[in-house]
Design a protein around this motif. Structure first.
Motif, PDB file in Angstrom:
ATOM      1  N   ASP A 185      34.567 -75.997  29.186  1.00 58.14           N
ATOM      2  CA  ASP A 185      35.566 -76.242  28.396  1.00 58.14           C
ATOM      3  C   ASP A 185      36.674 -76.186  29.539  1.00 58.14           C
ATOM      4  O   ASP A 185      37.842 -75.820  29.465  1.00 58.14           O
ATOM      5  CB  ASP A 185      35.991 -75.240  27.117  1.00 58.14           C
ATOM      6  CG  ASP A 185      37.496 -76.305  26.773  1.00 58.14           C
ATOM      7  OD1 ASP A 185      37.853 -76.983  26.901  1.00 58.14           O
ATOM      8  OD2 ASP A 185      37.791 -75.073  25.776  1.00 58.14           O
ATOM      9  N   GLY A 186      35.895 -77.098  30.617  1.00 51.76           N
ATOM     10  CA  GLY A 186      37.003 -77.686  31.578  1.00 51.76           C
ATOM     11  C   GLY A 186      36.750 -78.833  32.687  1.00 51.76           C
ATOM     12  O   GLY A 186      35.816 -79.033  32.150  1.00 51.76           O
ATOM     13  N   PRO A 187      37.491 -79.357  32.627  1.00 50.49           N
ATOM     14  CA  PRO A 187      37.509 -81.275  33.081  1.00 50.49           C
ATOM     15  C   PRO A 187      36.608 -80.587  34.151  1.00 50.49           C
ATOM     16  O   PRO A 187      35.842 -81.999  34.449  1.00 50.49           O
ATOM     17  CB  PRO A 187      38.463 -81.840  33.443  1.00 50.49           C
ATOM     18  CG  PRO A 187      40.562 -80.991  32.299  1.00 50.49           C
ATOM     19  CD  PRO A 187      39.004 -79.089  32.526  1.00 50.49           C
ATOM     20  N   ILE A 188      36.514 -79.899  35.395  1.00 49.80           N
ATOM     21  CA  ILE A 188      35.856 -79.284  35.581  1.00 49.80           C
ATOM     22  C   ILE A 188      33.684 -79.513  35.629  1.00 49.80           C
ATOM     23  O   ILE A 188      33.154 -80.087  36.647  1.00 49.80           O
ATOM     24  CB  ILE A 188      36.271 -78.490  36.808  1.00 49.80           C
ATOM     25  CG1 ILE A 188      35.639 -78.937  38.052  1.00 49.80           C
ATOM     26  CG2 ILE A 188      34.810 -77.446  36.452  1.00 49.80           C
ATOM     27  CD1 ILE A 188      36.354 -79.050  39.278  1.00 49.80           C
ATOM     28  N   HIS A 189      34.320 -80.127  33.958  1.00 48.05           N
ATOM     29  CA  HIS A 189      32.098 -79.774  33.877  1.00 48.05           C
ATOM     30  C   HIS A 189      31.793 -80.938  34.192  1.00 48.05           C
ATOM     31  O   HIS A 189      30.422 -81.687  34.345  1.00 48.05           O
ATOM     32  CB  HIS A 189      32.477 -79.312  32.673  1.00 48.05           C
ATOM     33  CG  HIS A 189      31.025 -79.763  31.917  1.00 48.05           C
ATOM     34  ND1 HIS A 189      30.007 -78.513  32.913  1.00 48.05           N
ATOM     35  CD2 HIS A 189      30.605 -80.266  31.174  1.00 48.05           C
ATOM     36  CE1 HIS A 189      28.708 -78.954  31.608  1.00 48.05           C
ATOM     37  NE2 HIS A 189      28.955 -80.002  30.928  1.00 48.05           N
ATOM     38  N   ILE A 190      32.737 -82.386  34.240  1.00 45.32           N
ATOM     39  CA  ILE A 190      32.532 -83.835  34.759  1.00 45.32           C
ATOM     40  C   ILE A 190      31.829 -83.285  35.836  1.00 45.32           C
ATOM     41  O   ILE A 190      30.850 -84.332  36.333  1.00 45.32           O
ATOM     42  CB  ILE A 190      33.991 -84.647  34.902  1.00 45.32           C
ATOM     43  CG1 ILE A 190      33.961 -84.692  32.973  1.00 45.32           C
ATOM     44  CG2 ILE A 190      33.267 -86.035  35.444  1.00 45.32           C
ATOM     45  CD1 ILE A 190      35.784 -85.449  33.607  1.00 45.32           C
TER      46      ILE A 190
END
Length: 384
Positions: A185-190
């Protein structure tokens, strides 16, 4: 998803172009009696989780600095807390550290006040995620990969690809993976999606999972929207994720070695692997707030954090790699050379470390900046 004050790429560019900044503290003073730290789960232990893991109690007794810890689940939460203030230190990953520097939330460090600086891993001493224009904005703490954790009762053989969390399939127990996998659950997972595409769709031309043009970025978001159909829960709390593996039927997810180690210590049927596509990872830095109210205690903690026995025990506890190589071999803590090798100490060059996506990128001139990663990933999780 935590609300945060977004740092745009303009601020980053201005900061990166600015001249060298001077460290604010010239000499240590009288310890103030406390130090307030924002940290990842498991990073600052005082024996309350497992009594053998305690690197706080003796520090407090020796310095008179009480250690107060606020646990954060994502880098965005860390940035938001540092923006609000009231903290002295943060254990920031590379996707937060440059934002904190650009936003003038952290101060340059006077390395002459850190006697153990010369023991730091040479690979970390001038790392671009916390050293800007030759100025050090922190002290390395710990680093490691994001691994694929899986249930060994479901996967009789270790999975060889991240496809088990990105594509619907029937698993070894004859059931679909739908609803039984998680994502961070963090944008860096993109970046994890982009790295998967680097391997499986080389025609996209992705050189770095943190440097994506519009077409590459769209492909990554499309993959994440596909993943959204499979994910039972997006995780950011390490302990909730562990409970999901134990009690909620989750069988595969990206995770940190910390969760793997704790679950294995409880006898849970889990293991981890770095699949064929490789792994993103994190290299975390203790950074000091620009308005730290307890600077002497903060410096004393940063020095303490580089003690090889602390680094050794933390490396064992978290399943990660020490910032001080001697921690692997000098016998002062629990870690061994074999343990460091198992944790990937020799794989530094294979890990794509978290960093802040910016508009002006090295691989192709112009990329999608981080503020869009934040808003678009919220959309993905919301089913848009």
């Amino acid at each position: 998803m935590n609300t945060m004050k977004l740092m745009g790429t303009t601020a980053l560019a201005v900061m990166l172009a600015a001249g060298p900044a001077a460290a604010q503290l010239a000499a240590l003073g009288q310890p103030e009696g406390q130090v307030n730290i924002v940290a990842w789960a498991g990073y600052i232990e005082r024996g309350e989780t497992v009594k053998e893991f305690d690197w706080v109690t003796k520090f407090e007794a020796a310095t008179g600095c009480k250690v107060n810890v606020k646990t954060a689940g994502t880098s965005d939460e860390m940035v938001a807390l540092m923006n609000e203030g009231g903290f002295d230190l943060v254990t920031a990953s590379g996707d937060a550290s440059l934002r904190l520097i650009a936003g003038k939330r952290v101060q340059p460090i006077n390395l002459s006040l850190i006697p153990s600086w010369n023991t730091v891993d040479e690979r970390l001493k001038n790392a671009p995620w916390y050293v800007v224009d030759g100025v050090h904005y922190g002290v390395p703490y710990m680093w490691g990969p994001n691994v694929l954790m899986y249930n060994t009762n479901v996967f009789k053989e270790p999975p060889t690809s991240w496809n088990v969390v990105f594509e619907e399939m029937t698993l070894g127990d004859g059931k679909s993976n739908k609803g039984r996998v998680q994502a961070y659950d963090g944008p860096i997972h993109i970046a994890d999606a982009a790295q998967y595409l680097m391997f499986h769709k080389p025609e996209l031309g992705i050189k770095s999972p943190y440097e994506l043009n519009e077409d590459q970025y769209k492909a990554a978001l499309d993959l994440l929207r596909q993943q959204r159909q499979l994910v039972g829960r997006y995780w950011h709390d390490a302990f909730i994720q562990m409970d999901d593996f134990k009690n909620e039927g989750v069988v595969a997810s990206g995770t940190w070695p910390f969760q793997v180690n704790l679950l294995q210590s409880e006898g849970q049927p889990v293991a981890s692997v770095i699949p064929q596509e490789g792994a993103t990872g994190w290299a975390d830095t203790s950074m000091m707030h620009v308005d730290a109210a307890n600077p002497t205690c903060a410096y004393l903690w940063m020095e303490h954090s580089l003690a090889s026995n602390l680094q050794s025990d933390l490396s064992v506890w978290f399943g990660a790699n020490p910032a001080v190589p001697a921690a692997c071999t000098d016998g002062r803590g629990m870690q061994t050379a074999e343990g460091c090798t198992k944790n990937g100490f020799d794989d530094f060059d294979k890990i794509r470390f978290w960093t802040t996506p910016v508009t002006k990128c090295a691989s192709q001139g112009e990329c999608v900046p981080y503020y869009r990663w934040v808003s678009d990933y919220i959309g993905v999780i919301g089913g848009r």
